[in-house]
Design a protein around this motif. Structure first.
Motif, PDB file in Angstrom:
ATOM      1  N   THR A  15      37.257  44.482  43.616  1.00 19.36           N
ATOM      2  CA  THR A  15      38.567  45.124  43.767  1.00 19.36           C
ATOM      3  C   THR A  15      39.721  44.144  43.623  1.00 19.36           C
ATOM      4  O   THR A  15      40.860  44.552  43.474  1.00 19.36           O
ATOM      5  N   MET A  16      39.431  42.878  43.674  1.00 15.64           N
ATOM      6  CA  MET A  16      40.456  41.841  43.532  1.00 15.64           C
ATOM      7  C   MET A  16      40.599  41.544  42.034  1.00 15.64           C
ATOM      8  O   MET A  16      39.974  40.640  41.499  1.00 15.64           O
ATOM      9  N   VAL A  17      41.410  42.372  41.355  1.00 18.56           N
ATOM     10  CA  VAL A  17      41.525  42.306  39.901  1.00 18.56           C
ATOM     11  C   VAL A  17      42.936  41.871  39.513  1.00 18.56           C
ATOM     12  O   VAL A  17      43.915  42.501  39.915  1.00 18.56           O
ATOM     13  N   PHE A  18      43.008  40.782  38.741  1.00 17.96           N
ATOM     14  CA  PHE A  18      44.273  40.263  38.248  1.00 17.96           C
ATOM     15  C   PHE A  18      43.969  39.323  37.096  1.00 17.96           C
ATOM     16  O   PHE A  18      42.835  38.869  36.947  1.00 17.96           O
ATOM     17  N   PRO A  19      44.962  39.007  36.280  1.00 17.19           N
ATOM     18  CA  PRO A  19      44.717  38.068  35.178  1.00 17.19           C
ATOM     19  C   PRO A  19      44.302  36.698  35.715  1.00 17.19           C
ATOM     20  O   PRO A  19      44.840  36.224  36.723  1.00 17.19           O
ATOM     21  N   MET A  20      43.340  36.068  35.073  1.00 13.23           N
ATOM     22  CA  MET A  20      42.849  34.749  35.522  1.00 13.23           C
ATOM     23  C   MET A  20      43.979  33.727  35.617  1.00 13.23           C
ATOM     24  O   MET A  20      43.913  32.812  36.436  1.00 13.23           O
ATOM     25  N   ALA A  21      45.015  33.889  34.815  1.00 14.57           N
ATOM     26  CA  ALA A  21      46.156  32.974  34.880  1.00 14.57           C
ATOM     27  C   ALA A  21      46.851  33.048  36.243  1.00 14.57           C
ATOM     28  O   ALA A  21      47.532  32.104  36.652  1.00 14.57           O
ATOM     29  N   ASP A  22      46.664  34.161  36.967  1.00 15.77           N
ATOM     30  CA  ASP A  22      47.283  34.337  38.287  1.00 15.77           C
ATOM     31  C   ASP A  22      46.447  33.758  39.424  1.00 15.77           C
ATOM     32  O   ASP A  22      46.882  33.752  40.573  1.00 15.77           O
ATOM     33  N   LEU A  23      45.232  33.288  39.124  1.00 14.15           N
ATOM     34  CA  LEU A  23      44.336  32.802  40.175  1.00 14.15           C
ATOM     35  C   LEU A  23      44.965  31.729  41.064  1.00 14.15           C
ATOM     36  O   LEU A  23      44.867  31.826  42.288  1.00 14.15           O
ATOM     37  N   PRO A  24      45.636  30.720  40.526  1.00 14.77           N
ATOM     38  CA  PRO A  24      46.239  29.726  41.417  1.00 14.77           C
ATOM     39  C   PRO A  24      47.270  30.337  42.381  1.00 14.77           C
ATOM     40  O   PRO A  24      47.294  29.981  43.563  1.00 14.77           O
ATOM     41  N   ALA A  25      48.059  31.275  41.919  1.00 14.78           N
ATOM     42  CA  ALA A  25      49.067  31.908  42.779  1.00 14.78           C
ATOM     43  C   ALA A  25      48.407  32.780  43.844  1.00 14.78           C
ATOM     44  O   ALA A  25      48.822  32.772  45.015  1.00 14.78           O
ATOM     45  N   VAL A  26      47.373  33.529  43.461  1.00 12.87           N
ATOM     46  CA  VAL A  26      46.665  34.376  44.417  1.00 12.87           C
ATOM     47  C   VAL A  26      45.958  33.506  45.456  1.00 12.87           C
ATOM     48  O   VAL A  26      46.002  33.788  46.658  1.00 12.87           O
ATOM     49  N   SER A  27      45.335  32.439  45.012  1.00 18.89           N
ATOM     50  CA  SER A  27      44.656  31.525  45.925  1.00 18.89           C
ATOM     51  C   SER A  27      45.643  30.916  46.920  1.00 18.89           C
ATOM     52  O   SER A  27      45.376  30.886  48.128  1.00 18.89           O
TER      53      SER A  27
END
Length: 117
Positions: A15-27
């Motif tokens: 359910t945690m779906v977002f563009p991989m480019a956003d991973l650092p911001a989400v983390s």
């Protein structure tokens, strides 16, 4: 002062779906909420789960199965937080912070108090 209650805040795998480019911001956003919860003294424990295919279900007879083959089970926990707060409303407020940071809905469940655990 009211007694403290522990809550499990979790989300389903996938359910945690977002563009991989956003991973650092989400983390960073997720870690910021954990730091806030620790600072507030409500954090108990939490983390992300590895893929369900790496897990195991141990049946009552000791049989070990892949979780994906368990009848009636089609979703798995993707991540979780355990917090300890005075009121359910506080748990829901922390879940809202986590949901925003993780970019996915969170389930909130009260953990039954057991003096022996």
């Amino acid at each position: 002062m009211l007694g403290m209650t522990r809550y499990l805040i979790s989300f389903d795998e996938g359910t945690m779906v977002f563009p991989m480019a956003d991973l650092p911001a989400v983390s960073e956003a997720s870690h910021a909420v954990v730091r806030q919860a620790k600072s507030a003294g409500v954090w108990v424990f939490g983390g992300g789960m590895l893929e369900a295919s790496g897990g195991a279900v141990v049946e009552t007879d000791g049989t070990v199965r892949d979780p994906a083959t368990r009848p009636g089970k089609d979703t798995f926990i993707g991540g979780f937080s355990v917090i300890e707060v005075e009121r359910r409303a506080d748990a829901l407020a922390w879940a809202a912070r986590i949901a925003e940071a993780c970019r996915c809905a969170q389930e909130v469940r009260e953990i039954m108090d057991d003096p022996e655990s």
